[in-house]
Design a protein around this motif. Structure first.
Motif, short mmCIF file in Angstrom:
data_model
loop_
_atom_site.label_atom_id
_atom_site.label_comp_id
_atom_site.label_asym_id
_atom_site.label_seq_id
_atom_site.Cartn_x
_atom_site.Cartn_y
_atom_site.Cartn_z
N HIS A 1 8.50 -19.32 172.70
CA HIS A 1 7.77 -18.04 172.68
C HIS A 1 8.20 -17.16 173.86
O HIS A 1 8.43 -15.96 173.70
N MET B 1 3.05 -17.14 165.20
CA MET B 1 3.21 -18.45 165.86
C MET B 1 2.43 -18.49 167.17
O MET B 1 1.85 -19.52 167.52
N LEU C 1 2.41 -29.11 169.73
CA LEU C 1 2.95 -27.84 169.21
C LEU C 1 3.01 -26.82 170.34
O LEU C 1 4.01 -26.11 170.52
N ARG C 2 1.92 -26.75 171.12
CA ARG C 2 1.87 -25.80 172.24
C ARG C 2 2.98 -26.08 173.25
O ARG C 2 3.69 -25.17 173.68
N TYR D 1 6.33 -25.17 171.67
CA TYR D 1 6.56 -23.78 171.32
C TYR D 1 6.55 -22.84 172.52
O TYR D 1 7.19 -21.79 172.48
N LYS D 2 5.86 -23.20 173.59
CA LYS D 2 5.71 -22.29 174.73
C LYS D 2 7.05 -21.73 175.24
O LYS D 2 7.22 -20.51 175.34
N GLN E 1 -1.04 -26.89 178.05
CA GLN E 1 -1.18 -27.89 177.00
C GLN E 1 -2.61 -27.97 176.48
O GLN E 1 -2.91 -28.81 175.63
N SER F 1 -0.53 -21.08 167.78
CA SER F 1 -0.31 -22.12 168.79
C SER F 1 -1.22 -21.97 170.00
O SER F 1 -1.69 -22.97 170.55
N ALA G 1 -5.08 -26.06 167.53
CA ALA G 1 -3.62 -26.19 167.63
C ALA G 1 -3.28 -27.46 168.41
O ALA G 1 -3.81 -27.67 169.50
#
Lengths: 242, 242
Positions: A156, A134, A148-149, A152-153, A234, A138, A144
């Motif tokens: 993660h 992932m 999503l970034r 997900y950051k 981003q 990402s 990507a």
């Protein structure tokens, strides 16, 4: 500037990391009969060494990459690649560590995956592999999507620390069960604390200290990359290098 | 407002917490021979129940008190007192949990404090007691100096999560070693995964999920009390109520 300098901390962590790996290797060499890659119990001995090296020390070092103050200057991409490379090497060692224990079990006709240690350890490895895939998809793939970034950051970052907590529990339960296996029918059982038990208990506590220091460094606000919530996260990072 | 509502999360955590305690109690009652307070192995059975109740569920709930959105309105003091009271009850249960295992060991002439589980568990309890005393002295005593509060607050917050990580490792290694003790000479050993092993492994994974969800809730920026870095933390809190 952080109140506590990062450099002395990272030197201390480096020493502790080398000690964790070195002492695990010493346990294997001095007490557990040395190392081999042939399905014997000496093959099993690679399991703790590879897991401590990959899943604890390299993984912990990779998590701390963004805490290096001179990484805060742009471009960020080389540090992302270093983070991905370190975790990839860690992941390869972890897979070899799993092969070591599965091969040993298979050759000795010992069932796999029955103990809570194994359930937890495999959960940590599976989460780690999801985390790597992932993270790559990402943060490194230039196409990507930004949403999503952004989404997900924080996940993660949280799982980075959470997996390390699982790794600590896996190391502790693994050392604990190995000592019971080894010393139950010994002339000096675990409960009498022979030298090996002192040594491996001490190793377990050292692993805890190493892991807690990584978790502490990750949580310290002053050591967080200043752009942590900025536009930077981003942007597709491979594009940054253009 | 947090993206994920706190109320459904806390209901889920409540259910998981009750399940962790209930299933630990069920293990003790159904497989380990029930409960007593007489130095027998039935006295030992209080150890996992009291530790999971005190050191995991009550401790985790106490840590989440400041994440309750309607606690964010002043005065903060009642929530501080609730936090201190919950952790105090947790601490009393933990001490009883230690008494249960020490008494059992002493009566059965089993040495104390030899396993890595015990070293780690006692470390967690000692850190927890330091945490409680330092928290009381810094955040509740009205004459606590402002510099102490400002200095200690991030340490208290970090150790709140760090101790929970140690507790998870202690729970996992404890369940793991108990299953090896119980099932090594059983007709169906641990490696054959009898029903008890499935049950207790599942309990261990549930404990992990509970703990990781608490760590996640504590780390979630949107759920942090908005005044976390404001003047509020630097005021002696008993004075706030005046």
């Amino acid at each position: 500037m952080p109140g506590i300098p990062f450099l002395p901390f990272s030197i201390l962590q480096g020493i502790l990391g080398v000690l964790c790996v070195g002492l695990t290797g010493f346990w294997g060499q001095h007490w557990l009969g040395g190392f081999a890659w042939d399905g014997s119990s000496e093959m099993f001995n690679w399991h703790p060494v590879l897991m401590v090296t990959g899943m604890l020390v390299l993984y912990g070092s990779a998590a701390l990459v963004y805490r290096v103050p001179f990484s805060w200057e742009r471009p960020k991409l080389p540090w992302k690649l270093l983070h991905a490379a370190l975790t990839l090497v860690a992941f390869i060692l972890v897979i070899l560590g799993l092969v070591a224990v599965f091969e040993f079990h298979n050759k000795k006709k010992i069932p796999n995956m029955y103990s809570l240690h194994s359930w937890l350890g495999l959960t940590a490895v599976l989460l780690f592999s999801c985390q790597w895939i992932m993270g790559f998809a990402s943060f490194l793939l230039p196409w990507a999507p930004i949403w999503l970034r952004a989404l997900y950051k924080p996940i993660h970052v949280f799982f980075g620390s959470a997996i390390l907590s699982l790794v600590l529990a896996a190391c502790i339960s693994g050392i604990n069960e190995k000592l019971f296996f080894r010393l139950t029918n010994s002339t000096t059982p675990y409960s009498k604390l022979p030298a090996e038990a002192w040594f491996a208990n001490f190793l377990g506590m050292l692993i805890l200290i190493y892991g807690l220091l990584v978790l502490w460094a990750l949580a310290l606000p002053a050591w967080k990359r200043p752009d942590v919530n900025s536009q930077d996260i981003q942007e597709p990072l491979l594009q940054e290098a253009r």
